[in-house]
Design an enzyme around this catalytic site. Sequence first.
Site, short mmCIF file in Angstrom:
data_model
loop_
_atom_site.label_atom_id
_atom_site.label_comp_id
_atom_site.label_asym_id
_atom_site.label_seq_id
_atom_site.Cartn_x
_atom_site.Cartn_y
_atom_site.Cartn_z
N GLU A 264 1.75 -2.92 -2.79
CA GLU A 264 2.06 -1.96 -1.13
C GLU A 264 4.15 -2.85 -1.37
OE1 GLU A 264 1.03 -3.90 3.57
OE2 GLU A 264 0.28 -5.15 2.03
N LYS A 339 -1.17 2.69 7.13
CA LYS A 339 -1.23 1.03 7.31
C LYS A 339 -1.24 1.28 8.98
CE LYS A 339 -1.24 -3.31 6.47
NZ LYS A 339 0.02 -4.80 5.96
N CYS A 373 -3.74 -2.79 2.62
CA CYS A 373 -4.11 -4.02 2.48
C CYS A 373 -4.81 -4.55 3.49
CB CYS A 373 -2.50 -5.15 2.68
SG CYS A 373 -2.38 -7.21 2.70
#
Length: 506
Positions: A264, A339, A373
Amino acid sequence: MEDIENIELTYLSLEDYQELKEAMIASYITMPDLFWRENQIKKLIDKFPEGQVVIKINGQIAGCALSIIVDYNKFDANHTYKDITGDYTFSTHTDDGDVLYGIDVFIKPKFRGLRLGRRLYDYRKELCERLNLKGMAFGGRMPNYHKYADTLSPKEYIAKVRSKEIHDPVFNFQISNDFHPTRILKNYLEGDTSSKDYAVLMEWRNIYYEKESKEPTTIKKVVRLGLVQWQMRLYKNIDEMMQHAEFFIDSVSGYRSDFALFPEFFNAPLMAGNNHLSTAEAIRELAKHSDDMVQRFSKLAISYNINIITGSMPEIVDNKLYNVGYLCRRDGTTERFEKLHITPDEAKVWGMVGGSQLKTFDTDCGRIGVLICYDVEFPELSRIMADEGMDILFVPFLTDTQNGFSRVRHCAQARAIENECYVAIAGSVGNLPNVENMDIQYAQSMVFTPCDFAFPTNGIKAEATPNTEMILIADVDIDLLRELNQFGSVRNLKDRRKDIFELKKK
């Protein structure tokens, strides 16, 4: 047991007929007149010799399994034994069929208790796999049903057998060998008074079955993953940074990896030239490089023959700032992922918003998913992906502290266990003293597996050295996931109580 010198599984021959007949009569004491005639056995052997096997103990027939291959769709769901065998002529057998249908399995009474039936069923399963058949089916007798027929329907009887309230040696044996009841067949086998002419249609699915394709493409079953544990450092420009990225792609491609996974925000060092701006403005300047980077990664995917997961980068859409990444396939196509859960820091410092697209992607190595993440800490996302057929979950991450890393690491491993999939995580390491809000990073890239006999006992396939720039290469076997789903010690996906809860995507 003391008298057994040899156990042999071999093909049935016509010379065995007389002994076979005697073994059948001894095995079916409630149906003494139901045995195969010599001309019928000859037809079976002539049509499908591989499907007719016997187990011999000390040279004596102890058990037998007879089978044909049928085009399963041609038969009504409520078929009879007479239907499936073509009125006992086996004219229904076809080498072009898709299902192995069990005609008969029996073990002589004196040899029962030696798990010989399991050997016969295992042979049939291996035959299905070797012939690339969809699976196996047969009508299972219920020899104890006549004792309960006055008070229980066949459905109720099966339910009580499954709950161990009633013992049925045939049905219990079939269940223990991974066969699943799919329906009750009425008037299945004439003369089966013990079963009151009922049977249970039992089916077994070949998890290795592959539908034949006219296209010259294959889905790889052993997939090699290349994880890039990226060292944060300053670059003069995007060309220098992409040169460094190409070095890693070249390296993992040299090991014939199928995927390269970047972390990321691995391109964060390019913000160093915008220190005169606020952090929110600096990351928006970084977003201006994203289109160029995706195009470059796509070209590298083609030239190095590798699927690249670009980690993530900032992207502006309709004046909103998102954290996104791209799957750049080696065939030149690209897919975008977002995300969904933005951390409080991303929202407060950068003004970033969460995306809304949750999807899986088909590749030449099976179906994959990507969660960036923080998203991996929300189990619902990967569960939905698992229901869509995901085999490998990729998690590019960036964490500054060991606390943050531990959250990602432990949640990722939990996702591997509960979703019966592989999970690969890759993060950045090192420091960026000239980039505000990106000062330090801590990471250890890893590949996680489910925890069962076919996998590492601790569920870790491979792990990088913490906080050191390196690549991590690991092979994962997709077929092992299929076996786990069907035959695992526990089956997290199958055993969900869908009668009391459900999860669906809006």
